[in-house]
Design a protein around this motif. Structure first.
Motif, PDB file in Angstrom:
ATOM      1  N   LYS A   1       0.834  -1.203   0.000  1.00 29.57           N
ATOM      2  CA  LYS A   1       0.000   0.000   0.000  1.00 29.57           C
ATOM      3  C   LYS A   1       0.865   1.248   0.000  1.00 29.57           C
ATOM      4  O   LYS A   1       2.050   1.200   0.344  1.00 29.57           O
ATOM      5  CB  LYS A   1      -0.939  -0.004   1.208  1.00 29.57           C
ATOM      6  N   GLN A   2       0.238   2.361  -0.365  1.00 30.02           N
ATOM      7  CA  GLN A   2       0.950   3.629  -0.339  1.00 30.02           C
ATOM      8  C   GLN A   2       1.080   4.134   1.092  1.00 30.02           C
ATOM      9  O   GLN A   2       0.271   3.806   1.968  1.00 30.02           O
ATOM     10  CB  GLN A   2       0.207   4.660  -1.193  1.00 30.02           C
ATOM     11  N   ARG A   3       2.105   4.943   1.300  1.00 29.87           N
ATOM     12  CA  ARG A   3       2.261   5.569   2.609  1.00 29.87           C
ATOM     13  C   ARG A   3       1.108   6.541   2.823  1.00 29.87           C
ATOM     14  O   ARG A   3       0.734   7.294   1.920  1.00 29.87           O
ATOM     15  CB  ARG A   3       3.599   6.304   2.672  1.00 29.87           C
ATOM     16  N   GLU A   4       0.541   6.518   4.040  1.00 30.29           N
ATOM     17  CA  GLU A   4      -0.575   7.398   4.344  1.00 30.29           C
ATOM     18  C   GLU A   4      -0.324   8.183   5.622  1.00 30.29           C
ATOM     19  O   GLU A   4       0.331   7.692   6.556  1.00 30.29           O
ATOM     20  CB  GLU A   4      -1.886   6.601   4.479  1.00 30.29           C
ATOM     21  N   LEU A   5      -0.859   9.380   5.647  1.00 33.29           N
ATOM     22  CA  LEU A   5      -0.787  10.212   6.834  1.00 33.29           C
ATOM     23  C   LEU A   5      -1.722   9.645   7.890  1.00 33.29           C
ATOM     24  O   LEU A   5      -2.866   9.312   7.604  1.00 33.29           O
ATOM     25  CB  LEU A   5      -1.187  11.648   6.490  1.00 33.29           C
ATOM     26  N   VAL A   6      -1.235   9.544   9.121  1.00 29.11           N
ATOM     27  CA  VAL A   6      -2.037   9.027  10.231  1.00 29.11           C
ATOM     28  C   VAL A   6      -2.489  10.168  11.132  1.00 29.11           C
ATOM     29  O   VAL A   6      -3.670  10.278  11.457  1.00 29.11           O
ATOM     30  CB  VAL A   6      -1.247   7.994  11.043  1.00 29.11           C
ATOM     31  N   ALA A   7      -1.548  10.996  11.555  1.00 29.01           N
ATOM     32  CA  ALA A   7      -1.872  12.075  12.486  1.00 29.01           C
ATOM     33  C   ALA A   7      -0.828  13.171  12.363  1.00 29.01           C
ATOM     34  O   ALA A   7       0.340  12.898  12.068  1.00 29.01           O
ATOM     35  CB  ALA A   7      -1.921  11.552  13.916  1.00 29.01           C
ATOM     36  N   THR A   8      -1.260  14.403  12.612  1.00 23.47           N
ATOM     37  CA  THR A   8      -0.387  15.580  12.550  1.00 23.47           C
ATOM     38  C   THR A   8      -0.612  16.448  13.764  1.00 23.47           C
ATOM     39  O   THR A   8      -1.755  16.587  14.224  1.00 23.47           O
ATOM     40  CB  THR A   8      -0.694  16.421  11.285  1.00 23.47           C
ATOM     41  N   ILE A   9       0.475  17.028  14.266  1.00 24.56           N
ATOM     42  CA  ILE A   9       0.360  18.061  15.280  1.00 24.56           C
ATOM     43  C   ILE A   9       1.068  19.296  14.726  1.00 24.56           C
ATOM     44  O   ILE A   9       2.238  19.250  14.360  1.00 24.56           O
ATOM     45  CB  ILE A   9       0.913  17.613  16.645  1.00 24.56           C
ATOM     46  N   PHE A  10       0.329  20.389  14.660  1.00 23.72           N
ATOM     47  CA  PHE A  10       0.839  21.616  14.069  1.00 23.72           C
ATOM     48  C   PHE A  10       1.531  22.473  15.129  1.00 23.72           C
ATOM     49  O   PHE A  10       1.375  22.243  16.330  1.00 23.72           O
ATOM     50  CB  PHE A  10      -0.304  22.381  13.417  1.00 23.72           C
TER      51      PHE A  10
END
Length: 116
Positions: free
Chosen positions: A43-52
């Motif tokens: 599978k492609q790499r996917e974003l899970v979570a971000t903290i800005f």
């Protein structure tokens, strides 16, 4: 140059918990966000979570209510607390750091395997 080192991956049964940690070192100029991505086999790499930098957070729908992203006060470590893990969470998890005007920095990845 920024170095990111992840830790905390492993093998856990479905329903269990893991806490991933990412330590950042090097030269920082203007950090916009830190994030966790994952890539499952085939599978492609996917974003899970971000903290800005504002401390706002973002989660993909499949992990909302189960995963929590946080960082320390020095903003050199970011964590991903993963609860109620499912087999579909199995992947290599990568730490990402985004700075203004610079290419993203990536860690080497840490394997998370959830058995059913």
């Amino acid at each position: 140059q920024v170095q990111l080192v992840e830790s905390g991956g492993g093998l856990v049964q479905a329903g269990g918990s893991l806490r991933l940690s990412c330590a950042a070192s090097g030269s920082f100029f203007s950090i916009l966000a830190m994030a966790w991505y994952r890539q499952a086999p085939g599978k492609q790499r996917e974003l899970v979570a971000t903290i800005f930098s504002s401390n706002n957070t973002y989660y993909i729908d499949s992990v909302k209510g189960r995963f929590t992203i946080s960082r320390d006060n020095a903003r050199t470590r970011v964590y991903l607390q993963m609860n109620s893990l499912k087999p579909e969470d199995t992947a290599v998890y990568y730490c990402n750091l985004r700075q203004r005007g610079l290419p993203d920095s990536w860690g080497q990845g840490t394997q998370v395997t959830v058995s059913s």
